[in-house]
Design a protein around this motif. Sequence first.
Motif, short mmCIF file in Angstrom:
data_model
loop_
_atom_site.label_atom_id
_atom_site.label_comp_id
_atom_site.label_asym_id
_atom_site.label_seq_id
_atom_site.Cartn_x
_atom_site.Cartn_y
_atom_site.Cartn_z
N PRO A 188 0.82 -1.22 0.00
CA PRO A 188 0.00 0.00 0.00
C PRO A 188 0.85 1.27 0.00
CG PRO A 188 -0.95 -1.60 1.49
CD PRO A 188 0.36 -2.18 1.03
N ARG A 189 1.96 1.27 0.74
CA ARG A 189 2.81 2.47 0.79
C ARG A 189 3.42 2.75 -0.59
NH1 ARG A 189 4.50 5.18 5.15
NH2 ARG A 189 3.91 3.44 6.48
N GLU A 190 3.85 1.68 -1.27
CA GLU A 190 4.42 1.85 -2.62
C GLU A 190 3.36 2.37 -3.59
OE1 GLU A 190 7.80 -1.71 -2.63
OE2 GLU A 190 5.73 -2.20 -3.08
N ARG A 194 3.41 6.07 -5.54
CA ARG A 194 3.28 6.22 -7.00
C ARG A 194 2.09 7.13 -7.32
NH1 ARG A 194 4.23 1.91 -11.81
NH2 ARG A 194 2.91 2.83 -13.39
N PHE A 195 1.02 6.98 -6.58
CA PHE A 195 -0.18 7.81 -6.73
C PHE A 195 0.18 9.29 -6.55
CE2 PHE A 195 -4.04 9.66 -4.72
CZ PHE A 195 -5.02 9.29 -5.62
N LEU A 196 0.95 9.59 -5.50
CA LEU A 196 1.39 10.96 -5.24
C LEU A 196 2.37 11.45 -6.30
CD1 LEU A 196 1.83 10.80 -1.36
CD2 LEU A 196 0.30 12.35 -2.56
N ARG A 218 2.97 15.65 1.72
CA ARG A 218 2.50 14.29 1.97
C ARG A 218 3.55 13.26 1.56
NH1 ARG A 218 -1.29 17.85 1.80
NH2 ARG A 218 -3.27 17.52 2.90
N MET A 219 4.33 13.58 0.54
CA MET A 219 5.44 12.67 0.16
C MET A 219 6.44 12.54 1.31
SD MET A 219 5.09 11.43 -2.97
CE MET A 219 6.69 10.91 -3.56
N VAL A 220 6.74 13.67 1.95
CA VAL A 220 7.71 13.66 3.07
C VAL A 220 7.16 12.82 4.23
CG1 VAL A 220 8.84 15.11 4.81
CG2 VAL A 220 8.77 15.87 2.43
N ILE A 221 5.85 12.94 4.48
CA ILE A 221 5.22 12.17 5.56
C ILE A 221 5.20 10.67 5.21
CG2 ILE A 221 3.00 11.72 6.72
CD1 ILE A 221 2.45 14.81 6.35
N LEU A 222 4.86 10.37 3.95
CA LEU A 222 4.70 8.98 3.52
C LEU A 222 6.03 8.24 3.47
CD1 LEU A 222 2.67 6.84 2.36
CD2 LEU A 222 3.36 7.65 0.09
N LEU A 223 7.10 8.95 3.05
CA LEU A 223 8.41 8.32 2.87
C LEU A 223 9.43 9.00 3.79
CD1 LEU A 223 8.34 8.17 -1.04
CD2 LEU A 223 7.77 6.32 0.55
N PRO A 224 9.31 8.78 5.11
CA PRO A 224 10.14 9.52 6.06
C PRO A 224 11.64 9.24 5.92
CG PRO A 224 8.92 7.76 7.17
CD PRO A 224 8.39 7.84 5.79
N ASP A 225 12.00 8.13 5.28
CA ASP A 225 13.43 7.81 5.13
C ASP A 225 14.03 8.37 3.85
OD1 ASP A 225 13.25 6.40 7.49
OD2 ASP A 225 12.76 4.51 6.47
N SER A 226 13.20 9.03 3.03
CA SER A 226 13.70 9.54 1.75
C SER A 226 14.08 11.02 1.88
CB SER A 226 12.64 9.36 0.66
OG SER A 226 13.08 9.96 -0.52
N ILE A 227 15.36 11.26 2.04
CA ILE A 227 15.83 12.64 2.22
C ILE A 227 15.63 13.46 0.94
CG2 ILE A 227 18.25 12.16 1.61
CD1 ILE A 227 16.94 14.54 4.40
N ARG A 233 10.90 19.30 -1.25
CA ARG A 233 10.02 20.24 -0.55
C ARG A 233 10.73 21.58 -0.37
NH1 ARG A 233 8.00 18.77 5.41
NH2 ARG A 233 10.23 19.09 5.79
N GLY A 234 12.01 21.54 -0.04
CA GLY A 234 12.78 22.77 0.11
C GLY A 234 12.81 23.59 -1.17
N LEU A 235 12.97 22.89 -2.31
CA LEU A 235 13.00 23.58 -3.60
C LEU A 235 11.65 24.23 -3.91
CD1 LEU A 235 15.06 20.92 -5.59
CD2 LEU A 235 15.86 23.21 -4.92
N ILE A 236 10.56 23.56 -3.51
CA ILE A 236 9.22 24.13 -3.73
C ILE A 236 9.00 25.33 -2.81
CG2 ILE A 236 6.74 23.65 -3.66
CD1 ILE A 236 7.58 20.62 -4.12
N PHE A 237 9.42 25.18 -1.54
CA PHE A 237 9.35 26.33 -0.62
C PHE A 237 10.06 27.55 -1.23
CE2 PHE A 237 8.86 23.54 3.40
CZ PHE A 237 7.54 23.91 3.58
N ALA A 238 11.22 27.30 -1.84
CA ALA A 238 12.00 28.40 -2.43
C ALA A 238 11.23 29.05 -3.57
CB ALA A 238 13.35 27.87 -2.93
N GLN A 239 10.56 28.25 -4.40
CA GLN A 239 9.76 28.80 -5.50
C GLN A 239 8.65 29.70 -4.96
OE1 GLN A 239 10.07 28.75 -8.72
NE2 GLN A 239 11.59 27.15 -9.06
#
Length: 280
Positions: A188-190, A194-196, A218-227, A233-239
């Motif tokens: 389900p997580r995978e 992919r859905f996101l 939500r990607m950051v929450i779903l995949l907490p081990d993926s730096i 997210r940081g790049l989007i914040f910058a935009q």
Amino acid sequence: MPTQQLDYFTSLVTEDEHFPLTEAAIAVAQHAYPDLDVQGILDHLDELGNKLKLRVTPETSPIQRLQILKHFFYNELGFGPNPNDFYAPENSYLHQVIENRRGVPISLAILMMELGQQIGLKIRGVSFPNHFMMRISLQQGEVIMDPLTGESLSKHELQEMLDPYLDAKGYRGELSLPLNVFLRASSPREILSRFLRNLKMIYSEHERWERLLGIQERMVILLPDSIEEVRDRGLIFAQLEYLRPALADMHRYLSEAPGAEDANDIREHIATLESQTKLH
């Protein structure tokens, strides 16, 4: 940023053991539709499931159940692809898919899996390259189905769909990977990641940064081990010129992945943002 919605999403995806895929996939849309009644959508799916249950008895075989489900889903309810606007975000938001009866393979698959479960069928998702699939084990063997149409695909057809992907990745000849590698059932997580990612790609291409941020959180929450998701997210914040959170995410990325290929690019980003914060 509505933390209540993010807290709710977090509560759904924290554990792998009881992962409510359908509910989590519906809840994704709350970033774009803050008043969405997630429970109301689940209730509507239960109503559809109850209609289906009336058509089966304990004696109905799994293959008959599958035929009943397919007829109900594709013929009676009229679910299918949206050929006019395949990449519209609405095709990925489940409440819109249910309303319009139009979706992409993964959104239709999630609904089919949910309805199948209600009549005792275990349909699983398969993250096949470029086209999400469904997999179901029957006495006759494993069936791979196209969620857009419900058609079963032969190994030959699947291999034909896979070959362009293998060519593009250079997985041919000596490196050729067998078809079965790409047909394993996804967790389900995978499936949700992919859905996101579908929505992430759509909003990135159209530079809809606010919408993209809702998905990326939500990607950051779903995949907490993926730096890498923190970096994105940081790049989007910058935009969006949210400079402090952008810097926090980028510094965190460099601290956890100092040797990353793009580390120098991120350092340059940080330098630019830090000079901007001084000007403010």
